[in-house]
Structure formats: C-alpha cells, structure tokens
Design a protein around this motif. Structure first.
Motif, mmCIF file in Angstrom:
data_model
loop_
_atom_site.group_PDB
_atom_site.id
_atom_site.type_symbol
_atom_site.label_atom_id
_atom_site.label_comp_id
_atom_site.label_asym_id
_atom_site.label_seq_id
_atom_site.Cartn_x
_atom_site.Cartn_y
_atom_site.Cartn_z
ATOM 1 N N ARG A 156 -5.858 18.895 -10.025
ATOM 2 C CA ARG A 156 -5.437 19.429 -8.756
ATOM 3 C C ARG A 156 -4.402 20.504 -9.417
ATOM 4 N NH1 ARG A 156 -5.295 20.082 -3.318
ATOM 5 N NH2 ARG A 156 -3.247 20.479 -2.787
ATOM 6 N N GLY A 157 -3.418 19.989 -10.248
ATOM 7 C CA GLY A 157 -2.491 21.001 -10.888
ATOM 8 C C GLY A 157 -2.754 22.101 -11.518
ATOM 9 N N LEU A 158 -4.220 21.722 -12.328
ATOM 10 C CA LEU A 158 -4.816 22.832 -12.954
ATOM 11 C C LEU A 158 -5.327 23.945 -11.916
ATOM 12 C CD1 LEU A 158 -6.354 20.882 -15.827
ATOM 13 C CD2 LEU A 158 -4.595 22.559 -16.172
ATOM 14 N N PHE A 159 -5.780 23.432 -11.106
ATOM 15 C CA PHE A 159 -6.543 24.389 -9.966
ATOM 16 C C PHE A 159 -5.496 25.168 -9.352
ATOM 17 C CE2 PHE A 159 -7.140 24.886 -5.430
ATOM 18 C CZ PHE A 159 -8.467 25.654 -5.530
ATOM 19 N N LEU A 160 -4.319 24.536 -9.146
ATOM 20 C CA LEU A 160 -3.214 25.365 -8.236
ATOM 21 C C LEU A 160 -2.474 26.195 -9.041
ATOM 22 C CD1 LEU A 160 -1.629 22.571 -6.210
ATOM 23 C CD2 LEU A 160 -2.860 24.328 -5.394
#
Length: 119
Positions: free
Chosen positions: A91-95
């Motif tokens: 999720r952090g990488l996506f954001l």
C-alpha cells in the motif's frame, strides 16, 4: 484488500490543512498550505520530513505521523530491518506511485499496481 481513505488522495492543500486542524493542530495549517502538501503528498509526511515543513515538536510529529499512517492505511516501517533499505508494504509503495502527477498516476489502480509488481 485495500484499506484506508483513498479519497484523501484527491485532497487539496486546504483539505489537508483542515484535516491537520481536526487532529488538534491548527497552528500547523500554514506549514501544509505554504508547502503545497496535497493528499497525494501525504505519503511523504513523516518524522524526517516534518521539520522541513516547520514542525519540530517531537510529540506533535509522532501524532501527525500516526494520523497519516491511519488515514492512508499504511503500516509503520519495522525498525528491525535495515535503515538503508526498509521494507515497505504494498500500500505504501502504491501511494508513492499515486503521489506523482499526470494521467498515468491518475489512472493507476491498486489492482494494476499489484499485477505489475507480480510481473
């Protein structure tokens, strides 16, 4: 499953400032508006970055960072891993990808991102 508030990615600087105020920090609203921190840029708001915005009270920094993680649905970086190359959740990488501007970032979905990671 994707958790967290994806609507926050569309927040303006003023929306972010109102959210900071709702956390109990109205004094920091200018720090976010003057530095043009939008919802897409919240992924970069952490205890390393906040002093650059003018926020130096460590207790306030911890509360703001925890609020950002909760809002975005991301986990805190585990401290047992290398500081030079910390593990990141998907999720952090996506954001981070969504924090960019342009049609590509606007149209990127979480499922597309996950599919690209698996390839």
């Amino acid at each position: 499953m994707l958790t967290g508030n994806m609507e926050s990615l569309h927040w303006s600087c003023q929306d972010v400032a109102r959210w900071i105020e709702s956390l109990g920090f109205p004094q920091y609203k200018p720090c976010f508006t003057e530095n043009l921190i939008t919802g897409r840029k919240l992924i970069y708001v952490n205890c390393i970055y906040l002093p650059r915005l003018g926020i130096t009270d460590f207790t306030d920094m911890k509360v703001i960072c925890a609020g950002v993680r909760e809002l975005l649905g991301i986990t805190e970086t585990p401290w047992s891993h290398s500081v030079a190359d910390p593990r990141r959740d998907s999720r952090g990488l996506f954001l981070e990808k969504k924090s960019r501007t342009g049609d590509w970032a606007d149209n990127l979905t979480y499922q597309q991102f996950l599919d690209d990671m698996r390839q």
